[in-house]
Design a protein around this motif. Structure first.
Motif, PDB file in Angstrom:
ATOM      1  N   LEU A 525     -76.944  38.415  -7.701  1.00  0.00           N
ATOM      2  CA  LEU A 525     -75.946  37.451  -7.694  1.00  0.00           C
ATOM      3  C   LEU A 525     -76.319  35.919  -7.244  1.00  0.00           C
ATOM      4  CD1 LEU A 525     -72.697  36.831  -7.607  1.00  0.00           C
ATOM      5  CD2 LEU A 525     -72.789  37.596  -5.325  1.00  0.00           C
ATOM      6  N   LEU A 526     -77.017  35.881  -6.300  1.00  0.00           N
ATOM      7  CA  LEU A 526     -77.636  34.474  -5.769  1.00  0.00           C
ATOM      8  C   LEU A 526     -78.316  33.808  -6.820  1.00  0.00           C
ATOM      9  CD1 LEU A 526     -78.122  32.647  -3.568  1.00  0.00           C
ATOM     10  CD2 LEU A 526     -80.017  33.625  -2.877  1.00  0.00           C
ATOM     11  N   GLU A 527     -79.106  34.678  -7.558  1.00  0.00           N
ATOM     12  CA  GLU A 527     -79.889  33.992  -8.823  1.00  0.00           C
ATOM     13  C   GLU A 527     -78.794  33.399  -9.734  1.00  0.00           C
ATOM     14  OE1 GLU A 527     -82.846  35.386 -12.560  1.00  0.00           O
ATOM     15  OE2 GLU A 527     -82.273  36.835 -11.064  1.00  0.00           O
ATOM     16  N   ASP A 560     -75.891  22.312  -3.468  1.00  0.00           N
ATOM     17  CA  ASP A 560     -76.767  21.003  -3.559  1.00  0.00           C
ATOM     18  C   ASP A 560     -76.742  20.789  -5.091  1.00  0.00           C
ATOM     19  OD1 ASP A 560     -78.356  18.865  -3.596  1.00  0.00           O
ATOM     20  OD2 ASP A 560     -79.814  19.866  -2.425  1.00  0.00           O
ATOM     21  N   LEU A 561     -75.771  19.893  -5.403  1.00  0.00           N
ATOM     22  CA  LEU A 561     -75.845  19.489  -6.892  1.00  0.00           C
ATOM     23  C   LEU A 561     -77.098  18.724  -7.436  1.00  0.00           C
ATOM     24  CD1 LEU A 561     -72.023  18.078  -6.876  1.00  0.00           C
ATOM     25  CD2 LEU A 561     -72.767  20.212  -7.553  1.00  0.00           C
ATOM     26  N   ASN A 562     -78.065  18.366  -6.588  1.00  0.00           N
ATOM     27  CA  ASN A 562     -79.001  17.539  -6.914  1.00  0.00           C
ATOM     28  C   ASN A 562     -80.210  18.479  -6.709  1.00  0.00           C
ATOM     29  OD1 ASN A 562     -77.512  15.336  -7.524  1.00  0.00           O
ATOM     30  ND2 ASN A 562     -77.466  14.730  -5.148  1.00  0.00           N
ATOM     31  N   GLY A 563     -80.000  19.685  -6.367  1.00  0.00           N
ATOM     32  CA  GLY A 563     -81.316  20.532  -5.831  1.00  0.00           C
ATOM     33  C   GLY A 563     -81.971  20.859  -7.073  1.00  0.00           C
ATOM     34  N   VAL A 564     -83.309  21.238  -6.870  1.00  0.00           N
ATOM     35  CA  VAL A 564     -84.113  21.789  -7.694  1.00  0.00           C
ATOM     36  C   VAL A 564     -83.687  23.259  -8.093  1.00  0.00           C
ATOM     37  CG1 VAL A 564     -86.007  20.283  -7.410  1.00  0.00           C
ATOM     38  CG2 VAL A 564     -85.924  22.465  -6.280  1.00  0.00           C
ATOM     39  N   LYS A 565     -84.061  23.994  -9.150  1.00  0.00           N
ATOM     40  CA  LYS A 565     -83.879  25.249  -9.115  1.00  0.00           C
ATOM     41  C   LYS A 565     -84.307  26.161  -8.239  1.00  0.00           C
ATOM     42  CE  LYS A 565     -83.762  25.103 -14.175  1.00  0.00           C
ATOM     43  NZ  LYS A 565     -83.528  23.596 -14.340  1.00  0.00           N
ATOM     44  N   GLY A 566     -83.625  26.988  -7.650  1.00  0.00           N
ATOM     45  CA  GLY A 566     -84.040  27.884  -6.239  1.00  0.00           C
ATOM     46  C   GLY A 566     -83.665  27.142  -5.064  1.00  0.00           C
ATOM     47  N   GLN A 567     -83.321  26.223  -5.082  1.00  0.00           N
ATOM     48  CA  GLN A 567     -82.520  25.549  -3.845  1.00  0.00           C
ATOM     49  C   GLN A 567     -81.256  24.779  -3.981  1.00  0.00           C
ATOM     50  OE1 GLN A 567     -85.476  22.765  -2.027  1.00  0.00           O
ATOM     51  NE2 GLN A 567     -87.212  23.994  -3.236  1.00  0.00           N
ATOM     52  N   ARG A 568     -80.488  25.428  -4.831  1.00  0.00           N
ATOM     53  CA  ARG A 568     -79.058  24.754  -5.043  1.00  0.00           C
ATOM     54  C   ARG A 568     -78.101  25.333  -4.355  1.00  0.00           C
ATOM     55  NH1 ARG A 568     -79.983  25.186 -11.752  1.00  0.00           N
ATOM     56  NH2 ARG A 568     -80.916  22.830 -11.854  1.00  0.00           N
ATOM     57  N   VAL A 569     -78.173  26.655  -3.623  1.00  0.00           N
ATOM     58  CA  VAL A 569     -77.001  27.314  -3.140  1.00  0.00           C
ATOM     59  C   VAL A 569     -77.613  27.693  -1.674  1.00  0.00           C
ATOM     60  CG1 VAL A 569     -75.722  29.380  -3.087  1.00  0.00           C
ATOM     61  CG2 VAL A 569     -76.269  28.180  -5.406  1.00  0.00           C
ATOM     62  N   ARG A 570     -76.613  27.343  -0.695  1.00  0.00           N
ATOM     63  CA  ARG A 570     -77.048  27.897   0.740  1.00  0.00           C
ATOM     64  C   ARG A 570     -75.984  28.433   1.293  1.00  0.00           C
ATOM     65  NH1 ARG A 570     -79.885  22.176   3.222  1.00  0.00           N
ATOM     66  NH2 ARG A 570     -81.493  21.948   1.671  1.00  0.00           N
ATOM     67  N   GLY A 571     -76.129  29.200   2.478  1.00  0.00           N
ATOM     68  CA  GLY A 571     -75.471  29.850   3.243  1.00  0.00           C
ATOM     69  C   GLY A 571     -74.289  30.709   2.412  1.00  0.00           C
TER      70      GLY A 571
END
Length: 634
Positions: A525-527, A560-571
């Motif tokens: 789901l996170l992926e 994070d709308l500007n984040g790289v793949k793997g770092q766009r979703v937190r928390g």
């Protein structure tokens, strides 16, 4: 679009997702400080802040302006033109909702047929004092009785009669030059065993072709002279007027019935049937636009050409203009918008130039510039309408939306000979006096929703109906990006009607978006959340051209709308505040086609319709409010 210069960026990159382990590290960073965000939830996906030296101009549109926008930015490097787009068949309801709520961009482009649908008074700038209207053919400009000009035409796009030239040549039939000649010719063709003229009169869930064709007759009978145009404008303004012009159009319809050009069995003829009849030489003439003409020439061995429509009242040839019109938001005159006003006027000047019109033609919004000195392409198919097109003999089709409840059944009865025009117009007069009925309110919105908040509401409704842990909803974005199942509509404060439900839940009117469910691990789901929504083309290509976030229900998170793949979703947390467990299995509901086998190989059809689910959810809640806390941005 309500003016707000604080908008989010979109970063376009391609590639494959980082390993799930890296994704999970990002989840564990949920406790990190999240920066306050100025993200505009109505403009997710628009890259507006990366070039602060450029003036951003938004244009509200229901059609793609890809070539035109590129031409504007090439000609004016200091201007960024962003399409505040809403795509799909729901655009009529969306246009009315936006006008009613004064929710427009700096500029707006409107299909000719939508102009009478909503009262735009007080929303648009008067452009009559600007120099660029002088570049148009006078007949293409719409002016009120005081000479004000609020809309500038894009290229002209005509609806005419289409005839099979090959059949005409083989049988020695002469192309008619008047209304009376057309009727005589069609009767002659009928006698040969070929149908002379074929209308499409089978109504669908999205279009009443009977009302449409009656309105075409009304345009030819009424709008071809100034008095008729004044009458129609007064009718649209709700003034008490005689309906005698509508009676004239019923007289026209009766003449066509008497001549065999309109028949009761035509009410079973769809567009598909009409096209087959034309291609198989069973019909010689039919009304249509250039797309129909091109399709017939591409798919048939015969040659097809245009001829004009003909007016019963003046016996002359006329064309219907199906083009688009540009207007400027009155708010551009407000203090502090001087740069935007200057930039918007540059764009409208470009619209009024041949170069700008040609760019719009590249976007398939017309076939010939509306500017002075322009001429139809030198194609034989257009020779029959060249005099009308270049002489300014074209009009727009009127609409009689206030009479729909009468006309949608009574036109059919008239064709079958079961009623009279007097009886029909008596019912229309009663409606005019009574006023349009108020649509039933399904519920209330406590305040305006953003596009994201509307997506969250849809997700809540879907999760509630499906009984799953989580729901995901894709959302369309500016510049005409449309993921599978996504819309870019929103609710406004006040009454919520069935039209509102449809415009935020359906891309194709009358075709419900259905829903599916699947089970997946927290890690998968996170992926998926990090990957985001995808259009049909992106799914086909196996990669996205940027990050398109989901609206969600059952979880909270930060993007994070500007984040790289793997770092766009937190928390990512469940509604009970517990962390998402990478090993646990969760049930997820989503719109059909939204997920590929990459994320779920086993999907179950729920039989749930997004439209019905949303309708029942709002009806049960009675009042709905936007959620401002479920999704944050960092």
């Amino acid at each position: 679009m309500k003016r707000n210069r604080n908008k989010s960026r979109r970063l376009y990159k391609n590639g494959i997702l980082l390993l799930t382990a890296v994704l999970w590290v990002c989840v564990m960073l949920g406790g990190c400080t999240v920066k306050k965000s100025g993200t505009d939830e109505n403009m997710l996906g628009a890259d507006l802040e990366s070039e602060p030296d450029r003036v951003v101009i938004t244009v509200t549109t229901s059609v793609s302006l890809e070539h035109f926008a590129a031409a504007v930015e090439e000609r004016f490097p200091d201007i960024r033109l962003v399409q505040d787009s809403y795509m799909g068949d729901f655009r009529i309801n969306e246009h009315i909702a936006r006008v009613s709520n004064r929710d427009w961009g700096d500029l707006v482009i409107i299909a000719a047929g939508l102009i009478p649908k909503a009262d735009m008074s007080g929303l648009l700038m008067d452009l009559s004092t600007q120099p660029f209207p002088a570049g148009y053919n006078s007949n293409s400009l719409q002016m009120d009785h005081e000479g004000h000009i609020y809309l500038l035409p894009g290229p002209l796009n005509f609806n005419c009669n289409i005839y099979n030239k090959t059949l005409f040549d083989e049988n020695g039939w002469t192309v008619p030059e008047s209304y009376e000649e057309l009727i005589t010719l069609c009767q002659t063709i009928d006698e040969s065993g070929i149908r002379g003229f074929q209308y499409v009169l089978r109504d669908t869930s999205t279009q009443s072709y009977q009302i449409y064709n009656y309105c075409v007759l009304s345009a030819l009978d009424t709008l071809t002279h100034p008095d008729g145009q004044t009458w129609h404008n007064q009718l649209m303004e709700g003034k008490a007027v005689s309906l005698e012009p509508m009676k004239v159009s019923f007289q026209n319809l009766q003449r066509l019935i008497d001549a065999g050009m309109v028949r009761a069995e035509d009410m079973e003829v769809t567009d598909t049937i009409r096209m087959e009849l034309m291609k198989n030489r069973q019909t010689a003439i039919t009304p249509g636009a250039v797309s129909i003409l091109n399709q017939l020439n591409d798919e048939s061995g015969d040659e097809f050409r245009f001829m004009p429509h003909f007016s019963m009242t003046d016996n002359q040839g006329w064309l219907l203009n199906l083009g688009y019109y540009f207007g400027a938001n009155q708010n551009l005159r407000q203090s502090g918008s001087e740069k935007e006003l200057e930039a918007a006027m540059k764009i409208l000047k470009f619209v009024a130039s041949e170069e700008g019109q040609q760019a719009l033609i590249e976007d398939r919004l017309g076939i010939v510039p509306a500017t002075r000195g322009a001429s139809l392409p030198k194609l034989p198919a257009y020779d029959g309408i060249r005099a009308q097109a270049e002489g300014g003999y074209y009009i727009m089709r009127p609409t009689y939306d206030m009479f729909t409840s009468v006309l949608e059944t009574e036109i059919a009865s008239f064709i079958r000979g079961e009623t009279t025009s007097d009886d029909i117009l008596e019912k229309c007069s009663a409606l005019l006096k009574k006023g349009a009925p108020t649509a039933e309110a399904i519920g209330q919105a406590s305040s305006d929703f953003t596009v994201l908040q509307t997506g969250l509401l849809k997700a809540d409704a879907l999760r509630s109906a499906a009984g799953t842990d989580i729901a995901l909803i894709s959302m369309a974005e500016p510049d005409c990006f449309v993921p599978i199942g996504g819309t870019r509509s929103k609710l406004y404060k006040g009454r919520i009607t069935e039209d509102d439900i449809i415009r935020i839940s359906q891309n194709t009117l009358g075709e419900d978006v259905m829903c599916s469910r699947a089970s997946m691990t927290g890690a998968k789901l996170l992926e998926l959340l990090d990957y985001g929504a995808a259009s049909a083309k992106e799914q086909e290509n196996g990669m996205t051209n940027g990050f398109h976030p989901f609206a969600v229900s059952g979880i909270t998170l930060s993007y994070d709308l500007n984040g790289v793949k793997g770092q766009r979703v937190r928390g990512v947390k469940l509604t009970d505040k517990k962390e998402l467990n990478p090993e646990a299995v969760y049930t997820v509901v989503f719109l059909d086609g939204m997920l590929t086998e990459r994320f779920s190989s086993e999907q179950e059809k729920t039989g749930l319709s997004m439209t019905e689910v949303l309708k029942e959810y709002i009806r049960s809640k009675k009042t709905v409010s936007p959620d401002s806390h479920r999704i944050t941005f960092h």
